[in-house]
Design an enzyme around this catalytic site. Structure first.
Site, PDB file in Angstrom:
ATOM      1  N   GLY A   1      41.037  33.259  52.265  1.00 38.49           N
ATOM      2  CA  GLY A   1      39.677  33.801  52.338  1.00 38.49           C
ATOM      3  C   GLY A   1      39.229  34.232  50.955  1.00 38.49           C
TER       4      GLY A   1
ATOM      5  N   GLY B   1      39.014  36.322  48.302  1.00 39.94           N
ATOM      6  CA  GLY B   1      39.716  37.537  47.911  1.00 39.94           C
ATOM      7  C   GLY B   1      39.099  38.218  46.706  1.00 39.94           C
ATOM      8  NE  ARG B   2      39.886  34.907  41.952  1.00 43.86           N
ATOM      9  CZ  ARG B   2      40.477  34.568  40.850  1.00 43.86           C
ATOM     10  NH1 ARG B   2      40.392  35.326  39.813  1.00 43.86           N
ATOM     11  NH2 ARG B   2      41.140  33.443  40.783  1.00 43.86           N
TER      12      ARG B   2
ATOM     13  N   GLY C   1      40.933  41.591  43.189  1.00 40.08           N
ATOM     14  CA  GLY C   1      39.545  41.172  43.416  1.00 40.08           C
ATOM     15  C   GLY C   1      38.788  40.832  42.149  1.00 40.08           C
TER      16      GLY C   1
ATOM     17  NE  ARG D   1      32.482  28.741  43.538  1.00 42.73           N
ATOM     18  CZ  ARG D   1      33.769  28.966  43.799  1.00 42.73           C
ATOM     19  NH1 ARG D   1      34.707  28.500  42.984  1.00 42.73           N
ATOM     20  NH2 ARG D   1      34.130  29.646  44.857  1.00 42.73           N
TER      21      ARG D   1
ATOM     22  NE  ARG E   1      36.648  28.404  49.589  1.00 42.79           N
ATOM     23  CZ  ARG E   1      36.984  28.677  48.336  1.00 42.79           C
ATOM     24  NH1 ARG E   1      38.058  28.133  47.822  1.00 42.79           N
ATOM     25  NH2 ARG E   1      36.270  29.500  47.611  1.00 42.79           N
TER      26      ARG E   1
ATOM     27  CG  ASP F   1      43.271  27.408  49.261  1.00 38.97           C
ATOM     28  OD1 ASP F   1      44.266  26.656  49.296  1.00 38.97           O
ATOM     29  OD2 ASP F   1      43.111  28.274  48.396  1.00 38.97           O
TER      30      ASP F   1
ATOM     31  CG  ASP G   1      38.254  27.754  44.167  1.00 37.61           C
ATOM     32  OD1 ASP G   1      37.143  28.230  43.876  1.00 37.61           O
ATOM     33  OD2 ASP G   1      39.039  28.300  44.950  1.00 37.61           O
TER      34      ASP G   1
HETATM   35  P1  AMP Z   1      42.895  30.525  43.857  1.00 40.69           P
HETATM   36  O1  AMP Z   1      44.271  30.284  43.319  1.00 40.69           O
HETATM   37  O2  AMP Z   1      41.952  31.132  42.856  1.00 40.69           O
HETATM   38  O3  AMP Z   1      42.321  29.322  44.510  1.00 40.69           O
HETATM   39  O4  AMP Z   1      43.060  31.652  44.975  1.00 40.69           O
HETATM   40  C1  AMP Z   1      43.867  31.524  46.111  1.00 40.69           C
HETATM   41  C2  AMP Z   1      43.634  32.706  47.013  1.00 40.69           C
HETATM   42  O5  AMP Z   1      43.982  33.918  46.346  1.00 40.69           O
HETATM   43  C3  AMP Z   1      42.193  32.887  47.462  1.00 40.69           C
HETATM   44  O6  AMP Z   1      42.200  33.442  48.756  1.00 40.69           O
HETATM   45  C4  AMP Z   1      41.667  33.877  46.449  1.00 40.69           C
HETATM   46  O7  AMP Z   1      40.544  34.584  46.919  1.00 40.69           O
HETATM   47  C5  AMP Z   1      42.863  34.775  46.254  1.00 40.69           C
HETATM   48  N1  AMP Z   1      42.870  35.425  44.949  1.00 40.69           N
HETATM   49  C6  AMP Z   1      43.102  34.847  43.738  1.00 40.69           C
HETATM   50  N2  AMP Z   1      43.040  35.763  42.761  1.00 40.69           N
HETATM   51  C7  AMP Z   1      42.751  36.945  43.331  1.00 40.69           C
HETATM   52  C8  AMP Z   1      42.570  38.288  42.854  1.00 40.69           C
HETATM   53  N3  AMP Z   1      42.661  38.576  41.558  1.00 40.69           N
HETATM   54  N4  AMP Z   1      42.298  39.228  43.755  1.00 40.69           N
HETATM   55  C9  AMP Z   1      42.207  38.957  45.066  1.00 40.69           C
HETATM   56  N5  AMP Z   1      42.391  37.741  45.589  1.00 40.69           N
HETATM   57  C10 AMP Z   1      42.651  36.743  44.733  1.00 40.69           C
HETATM   58 MG    MG Z   2      40.832  28.914  45.537  1.00 45.21          MG
END
Ligand code: AMP
Ligand code: MG
Length: 488
Positions: free
Chosen positions: A101, A103-104, A137, A187, A194, A263, A273
């Protein structure tokens, strides 16, 4: 008479007057959660994209206003916006993760432009959400700049991608391998759905919600598929074809995504992403750009097969509504489709008009010689497109290259109609990792000129720009094989 002000023929809107129609938010709490952005402190604008602003009919001059920086650093919000974190899951490095989901990042809302197009505004780095798990986040300046540059450079090369409106940076410390500063990226995409969205509802056995999501995606992204006798199958077919088309472009232009988890796969078949992505420098089919990818799952040459694997995951999530055999039949068409599209793109780059049986072999010979010589991928192809004898200098075994060149020239001579188009599809400038790195290092010292300059240069990748020769050169030694971390 009051005529509306226009930019390139489209009526101009001010930031305050953006028209919101938040269709995804209206799907309700099963699909997303309302979250308020956590603002950056003392925000400054790092860079903005006039091309992305034009998608919303915004006057580029508005990027200079205080309200622009306030809105895109989470400090102010339109009353008509409705920030929400979306829920999804997905396969990460081949393993199912049941709860991901936003997350940030937050979907701020959907803006409708003067052409009636809907654009999602998504603020990345907007603070923690119910899906943040252990994360803070936040997004750091480094990764926000990298995503910004790629989002705007890929479309200029003809590679479908999400877009980026701007990056802002604050004073807030964010801890990764070292202390960095928090930033936000705005963005834009026609949808933020997704593959992982469908997987979430499938694996939690919420089939009514899955049906609702499918219907929403059909209505908002694939309305023409609704007329098909099998709308869900028709939608899958189109997602799959668009995805393979995107991958053919990645392979033709030497783009390595780095984290092709489901995702990170857009239902629109656009590049999505950006993490530790890279354009190849020297040609290396097995290049792994993500230094956390120890097994090389997402190595450059594996991208077509991985896209196919990811599409099989999406197909699995659609099985409550489509016959398995029909999905399998669709999946079986994809690798040949990819191969034909990739070959077509490379033929165009090489100036080979119309297909010939020996094309694939001739292309493979070139790539093998590039691999053996560690030739610079982009420079070699551009020199060939310019019929510049210096192409030969990219190869160690000159006699082998001379042999290939004779066949290539004979191949071109069969039909010269494609020769003129070569300069328009062989870039001079590519977003090499070291160029992004230089811009990031300056930005970390509060000098944003190089990020802005690089962004402008990459808007016209196919045209040699006087005084910019250095940007077309191969990387310096320090800039080869930079290790890009996944932590962003
Ligand atoms: P990503 O590797 O950026 O595609 O992220 C994979 C998952 O980790 C997604 O659910 C993101 O929202 C979450 N995520 C990545 N970095 C962070 C962060 N700094 N804080 C919270 N969630 C994160
Ligand atoms: Mg991602």
């Amino acid at each position: 008479m009051n005529l509306p002000i226009t930019v390139n023929g489209a009526p101009m809107t001010s930031l305050a007057d953006l028209q919101f129609d938040n269709r995804f938010a209206r799907l309700g709490d099963t699909f997303s959660t309302r979250v308020v952005p956590e603002p950056l402190s003392n925000p400054r604008l790092v860079v903005s994209s006039e091309d992305a602003m034009a998608l919303l009919d915004l006057d580029p001059a508005e990027a200079q206003t205080e309200i622009f920086t306030e809105l895109f650093s989470g400090r102010q919000i339109w009353s008509a916006a409705e920030p929400r974190a979306m829920v999804y899951s997905g396969h990460q490095f081949g393993v199912y993760n049941p709860q991901l989901g936003d997350g940030r990042g937050l979907l701020l809302g959907e803006v409708v432009n003067s052409r009636g197009e809907y654009w999602d505004l998504h603020l990345k780095g907007a603070g923690s959400t119910p899906y943040s798990r252990m994360g803070d986040g936040r997004a750091v300046l480094r990764s926000s700049i990298r995503e910004f540059l790629a989002s705007e450079a890929l479309p200029a090369l003809g590679i479908p991608s999400s877009r980026a409106l701007c990056v802002t940076v604050g004073d807030d410390p964010v801890y990764r391998e070292r202390q960095e500063r928090g930033a936000m990226l705005l963005r834009l995409a026609r949808s933020h759905i997704r593959f992982g969205h469908f997987e979430y509802f499938y694996y939690t056995r919420q089939h009514d919600a899955l049906r609702q999501l499918i219907d929403f995606t059909l209505q908002t992204c694939y309305p023409h598929c609704q007329q098909d006798a099998e709308p869900v199958l028709a939608m899958f077919r189109e997602v799959a074809r668009r995805t393979m088309h995107m991958i053919a472009r990645w392979q033709a232009y030497g783009f390595c995504h780095g984290v092709m988890n489901t995702d990170n796969m857009s239902i629109l078949g656009i590049t999505f992403d950006f993490g530790p992505y890279a354009f190849l420098d020297d040609y290396d089919a097995g290049h792994i750009c993500n230094h956390s990818d120890h097994a090389g799952r997402y190595a450059f040459h594996r991208q077509p097969a991985i896209a196919h694997w990811n599409l099989a995951c999406l197909a699995q999530a659609l099985t409550p509504f489509v016959e398995v055999d029909q999905l399998k039949a669709e999946l079986a068409t994809l690798i040949p489709l990819y191969q034909a599209q990739y070959l077509h793109l490379m033929r165009t780059r090489l100036g080979w008009a119309s297909a010939q049986p020996e094309d694939e072999q001739l292309l493979q010979q070139l790539l093998q010689q590039m691999q053996d010589s560690a030739s610079d991928y982009h420079i070699t192809l551009r020199l060939l497109a310019e019929d510049d004898p210096a192409a030969r200098d990219q190869f160690i075994d000159r006699a082998a290259f001379d042999g290939w060149l004779r066949q290539h020239q004979a191949r071109q001579a069969l039909d010269t109609s494609a020769l003129a188009g070569r300069l328009a599809c062989n870039p001079v400038y590519v977003l090499r990792n070291y160029l992004a790195q230089q811009a990031i290092e300056a930005a970390e010292q509060n000098d944003f000129a190089e990020v802005r300059h690089l962004h402008q240069l990459l808007r016209q990748p196919f045209t040699r720009q006087p005084g910019r020769e250095a940007y077309a050169a191969p990387p310096p030694d320090w800039g080869r094989r930079l290790e890009i971390s996944c932590s962003s």
